[in-house]
Design a protein around this motif. Structure first.
Motif, PDB file in Angstrom:
ATOM      1  N   VAL A  91       0.869  -1.176   0.000  1.00 50.28           N
ATOM      2  CA  VAL A  91       0.000   0.000   0.000  1.00 50.28           C
ATOM      3  C   VAL A  91       0.908   1.227   0.000  1.00 50.28           C
ATOM      4  N   VAL A  92       0.558   2.217  -0.802  1.00 47.09           N
ATOM      5  CA  VAL A  92       1.324   3.465  -0.824  1.00 47.09           C
ATOM      6  C   VAL A  92       1.136   4.127   0.540  1.00 47.09           C
ATOM      7  N   PRO A  93       2.232   4.443   1.217  1.00 50.35           N
ATOM      8  CA  PRO A  93       2.127   5.003   2.571  1.00 50.35           C
ATOM      9  C   PRO A  93       1.229   6.241   2.625  1.00 50.35           C
ATOM     10  N   GLY A  94       0.328   6.238   3.589  1.00 43.83           N
ATOM     11  CA  GLY A  94      -0.530   7.380   3.841  1.00 43.83           C
ATOM     12  C   GLY A  94      -1.783   7.479   2.999  1.00 43.83           C
ATOM     13  N   THR A  95      -1.887   6.695   1.924  1.00 44.66           N
ATOM     14  CA  THR A  95      -3.037   6.874   1.035  1.00 44.66           C
ATOM     15  C   THR A  95      -4.356   6.493   1.708  1.00 44.66           C
ATOM     16  N   LEU A  96      -4.366   5.439   2.475  1.00 41.21           N
ATOM     17  CA  LEU A  96      -5.613   5.029   3.118  1.00 41.21           C
ATOM     18  C   LEU A  96      -6.021   6.032   4.189  1.00 41.21           C
ATOM     19  N   ASP A  97      -5.048   6.597   4.909  1.00 40.87           N
ATOM     20  CA  ASP A  97      -5.356   7.629   5.904  1.00 40.87           C
ATOM     21  C   ASP A  97      -5.907   8.880   5.230  1.00 40.87           C
ATOM     22  N   ARG A  98      -5.307   9.286   4.103  1.00 45.33           N
ATOM     23  CA  ARG A  98      -5.795  10.471   3.391  1.00 45.33           C
ATOM     24  C   ARG A  98      -7.189  10.230   2.827  1.00 45.33           C
ATOM     25  N   LEU A  99      -7.419   9.023   2.327  1.00 37.61           N
ATOM     26  CA  LEU A  99      -8.745   8.702   1.806  1.00 37.61           C
ATOM     27  C   LEU A  99      -9.776   8.719   2.937  1.00 37.61           C
ATOM     28  N   ALA A 100      -9.415   8.151   4.074  1.00 40.07           N
ATOM     29  CA  ALA A 100     -10.315   8.145   5.226  1.00 40.07           C
ATOM     30  C   ALA A 100     -10.595   9.560   5.699  1.00 40.07           C
ATOM     31  N   SER A 101      -9.608  10.450   5.620  1.00 38.32           N
ATOM     32  CA  SER A 101      -9.815  11.820   6.086  1.00 38.32           C
ATOM     33  C   SER A 101     -10.835  12.556   5.231  1.00 38.32           C
ATOM     34  N   VAL A 102     -10.974  12.166   3.973  1.00 38.35           N
ATOM     35  CA  VAL A 102     -11.976  12.786   3.109  1.00 38.35           C
ATOM     36  C   VAL A 102     -13.378  12.439   3.599  1.00 38.35           C
ATOM     37  N   LEU A 103     -13.547  11.240   4.126  1.00 34.20           N
ATOM     38  CA  LEU A 103     -14.863  10.767   4.567  1.00 34.20           C
ATOM     39  C   LEU A 103     -15.155  11.072   6.029  1.00 34.20           C
ATOM     40  N   ARG A 104     -14.160  11.499   6.767  1.00 36.41           N
ATOM     41  CA  ARG A 104     -14.311  11.727   8.202  1.00 36.41           C
ATOM     42  C   ARG A 104     -15.257  12.890   8.476  1.00 36.41           C
ATOM     43  N   THR A 105     -16.111  12.708   9.480  1.00 35.49           N
ATOM     44  CA  THR A 105     -16.981  13.775   9.945  1.00 35.49           C
ATOM     45  C   THR A 105     -16.151  14.709  10.813  1.00 35.49           C
ATOM     46  N   PRO A 106     -16.135  15.996  10.498  1.00 33.08           N
ATOM     47  CA  PRO A 106     -15.336  16.927  11.301  1.00 33.08           C
ATOM     48  C   PRO A 106     -15.828  17.001  12.741  1.00 33.08           C
ATOM     49  N   ALA A 107     -14.898  17.202  13.665  1.00 34.58           N
ATOM     50  CA  ALA A 107     -15.244  17.340  15.075  1.00 34.58           C
ATOM     51  C   ALA A 107     -16.117  18.569  15.274  1.00 34.58           C
ATOM     52  N   GLY A 108     -17.072  18.447  16.164  1.00 35.35           N
ATOM     53  CA  GLY A 108     -17.911  19.584  16.502  1.00 35.35           C
ATOM     54  C   GLY A 108     -19.101  19.789  15.589  1.00 35.35           C
ATOM     55  N   THR A 109     -19.374  18.833  14.687  1.00 34.73           N
ATOM     56  CA  THR A 109     -20.531  19.012  13.793  1.00 34.73           C
ATOM     57  C   THR A 109     -21.810  18.461  14.392  1.00 34.73           C
ATOM     58  N   GLY A 110     -21.682  17.793  15.536  1.00 28.11           N
ATOM     59  CA  GLY A 110     -22.869  17.237  16.157  1.00 28.11           C
ATOM     60  C   GLY A 110     -23.233  15.867  15.614  1.00 28.11           C
ATOM     61  N   ALA A 111     -22.522  15.401  14.609  1.00 28.40           N
ATOM     62  CA  ALA A 111     -22.794  14.074  14.043  1.00 28.40           C
ATOM     63  C   ALA A 111     -22.190  13.021  14.958  1.00 28.40           C
ATOM     64  N   THR A 112     -22.813  11.870  15.026  1.00 30.52           N
ATOM     65  CA  THR A 112     -22.283  10.795  15.850  1.00 30.52           C
ATOM     66  C   THR A 112     -21.125  10.152  15.133  1.00 30.52           C
ATOM     67  N   PRO A 113     -20.067   9.793  15.883  1.00 29.43           N
ATOM     68  CA  PRO A 113     -18.878   9.187  15.261  1.00 29.43           C
ATOM     69  C   PRO A 113     -19.136   7.818  14.737  1.00 29.43           C
TER      70      PRO A 113
END
Length: 124
Positions: free
Chosen positions: A102-124
């Protein structure tokens, strides 16, 4: 510039790719991400990525991947090629075999695109 730099390596305001809920995607970024999700949208490719990512030591020989499927070697190679083009994996030829990782960091960067930002009131 490599395909993986184009697809997942763009920096946004937060130092990485902005999450979908923090800013609307531009047309170019949407096309780039769609290509990655399309590569992941096939069960064989998703399994291949999982097999590579979960492997102790971080890499797998193609000779170990092919027998796990009831598909021909050229078909497995085609799926691996699509994962490489999407910037998710990379390979290195050693003699007659290719070792994938796996190319280092690609899965983390992809996951960050889908992550709900903190403080939006959405459940994790």
């Amino acid at each position: 510039m490599s395909k993986q730099d184009v697809v997942l390596g763009q920096d946004g305001p937060g130092g990485c790719c902005p999450a979908l809920l923090t800013a609307p995607l531009g047309e170019d970024r949407a096309h780039e991400l769609a290509a990655v999700f399309k590569a992941l949208g096939d069960p064989v490719r998703l399994r291949l990525l999982s097999m590579i990512a979960s492997r102790e030591g971080g890499e797998v020989c193609v000779c170990e991947l092919t027998p796990a499927f009831e598909l021909s070697q050229p078909t497995i190679s085609h799926h691996l090629k699509l994962l490489r083009q999407a910037g998710l994996i990379d390979g290195e030829r050693r003699g007659t075999w290719v070792y994938y990782r796996v190319v280092p960091g690609t899965l983390d960067r992809l996951a960050s695109v889908l992550r709900t930002p903190a403080g939006t009131g959405a459940t994790p």
